[in-house]
Design a protein around this motif. Structure first.
Motif, PDB file in Angstrom:
ATOM      1  N   THR A  74       0.819  -1.215   0.000  1.00  0.00           N
ATOM      2  CA  THR A  74       0.000   0.000   0.000  1.00  0.00           C
ATOM      3  C   THR A  74       0.851   1.263   0.000  1.00  0.00           C
ATOM      4  OG1 THR A  74      -0.202   0.086   2.422  1.00  0.00           O
ATOM      5  CG2 THR A  74      -1.868  -1.182   1.225  1.00  0.00           C
ATOM      6  N   ILE A  95       0.296  -4.513  -8.027  1.00  0.00           N
ATOM      7  CA  ILE A  95      -0.064  -3.623  -6.928  1.00  0.00           C
ATOM      8  C   ILE A  95      -0.994  -2.523  -7.442  1.00  0.00           C
ATOM      9  CG2 ILE A  95       0.839  -1.942  -5.277  1.00  0.00           C
ATOM     10  CD1 ILE A  95       3.393  -3.762  -5.186  1.00  0.00           C
ATOM     11  N   LYS A  99      -4.794  -1.849  -6.201  1.00  0.00           N
ATOM     12  CA  LYS A  99      -5.182  -0.539  -5.680  1.00  0.00           C
ATOM     13  C   LYS A  99      -6.355   0.049  -6.457  1.00  0.00           C
ATOM     14  CE  LYS A  99      -0.884   1.145  -3.633  1.00  0.00           C
ATOM     15  NZ  LYS A  99       0.177   2.163  -3.724  1.00  0.00           N
ATOM     16  N   SER A 100      -6.362  -0.125  -7.772  1.00  0.00           N
ATOM     17  CA  SER A 100      -7.443   0.455  -8.569  1.00  0.00           C
ATOM     18  C   SER A 100      -8.727  -0.348  -8.439  1.00  0.00           C
ATOM     19  CB  SER A 100      -7.027   0.579 -10.033  1.00  0.00           C
ATOM     20  OG  SER A 100      -6.816  -0.685 -10.605  1.00  0.00           O
ATOM     21  N   GLU A 104     -10.884  -0.716  -0.532  1.00  0.00           N
ATOM     22  CA  GLU A 104      -9.916  -0.582   0.561  1.00  0.00           C
ATOM     23  C   GLU A 104      -8.825  -1.613   0.357  1.00  0.00           C
ATOM     24  OE1 GLU A 104     -11.144  -0.101   4.775  1.00  0.00           O
ATOM     25  OE2 GLU A 104     -13.165  -0.336   3.965  1.00  0.00           O
ATOM     26  N   LEU A 105      -7.607  -1.212   0.590  1.00  0.00           N
ATOM     27  CA  LEU A 105      -6.458  -2.105   0.562  1.00  0.00           C
ATOM     28  C   LEU A 105      -5.756  -1.890   1.891  1.00  0.00           C
ATOM     29  CD1 LEU A 105      -5.261  -4.039  -1.571  1.00  0.00           C
ATOM     30  CD2 LEU A 105      -3.726  -2.203  -2.244  1.00  0.00           C
ATOM     31  N   TYR A 107      -2.983  -3.155   4.808  1.00  0.00           N
ATOM     32  CA  TYR A 107      -1.797  -3.948   5.087  1.00  0.00           C
ATOM     33  C   TYR A 107      -1.458  -3.873   6.567  1.00  0.00           C
ATOM     34  CZ  TYR A 107       3.022  -5.426   5.488  1.00  0.00           C
ATOM     35  OH  TYR A 107       4.163  -6.073   5.888  1.00  0.00           O
ATOM     36  N   ILE A 118      -7.815  -7.148   0.552  1.00  0.00           N
ATOM     37  CA  ILE A 118      -8.401  -6.464  -0.593  1.00  0.00           C
ATOM     38  C   ILE A 118      -9.897  -6.479  -0.361  1.00  0.00           C
ATOM     39  CG2 ILE A 118      -8.712  -6.528  -3.099  1.00  0.00           C
ATOM     40  CD1 ILE A 118      -6.077  -8.271  -3.097  1.00  0.00           C
TER      41      ILE A 118
END
Length: 125
Positions: A74, A95, A99-100, A104-105, A107, A118
């Motif tokens: 992230t 990654i 993210k796209s 929410e991502l 870590y 994810i």
């Protein structure tokens, strides 16, 4: 939540794909995100194992857990867009894709393990 423990080998992609489809549905974008994250862990983490957890109610939650080198995806910047194919560099796409895709991502590094969640909110079939 359903879980699958995998060896850190690319051949395990077959088991992972089956696991995702059994616990969610066939979705090309989800499969691509899962594959990219898994391959990154296999190629770069030096982990002994990978655990994938899937939960699907109102939200789709896919969590990767590994005991490899501490790495927070992230915090990584998106790769620079090349002007042409000759400038293109390998890496960073998995990654960026996660993210796209994710709402929410998340870590965390806990007890010697990387935890990457994810989350796709309100994801309907």
């Amino acid at each position: 939540m359903n879980s699958l423990k995998l060896k850190v080998e690319l051949v395990e992609l077959y088991s992972l794909k089956d696991f995702v489809e059994q616990n969610y549905k066939e979705d090309m974008l989800v499969n691509l995100v899962v594959e990219e994250i898994f391959v990154n862990i296999v190629n770069y983490s030096n982990a002994d194992y990978i655990i994938v957890n899937i939960e699907y109610y109102d939200d789709l939650i896919i969590e990767f857990v590994d005991n490899g080198i501490k790495f927070d995806p992230t915090s990584q910047e998106a790769p620079k867009k090349p002007n042409d194919i000759e400038e293109a560099q390998l890496g960073g796409v998995g990654i960026l894709l996660a993210k796209s895709y994710a709402d929410e991502l998340i870590y965390a590094y806990e007890n010697g393990e990387n935890h990457l969640k994810i989350i796709k909110k309100g994801y309907d079939e």
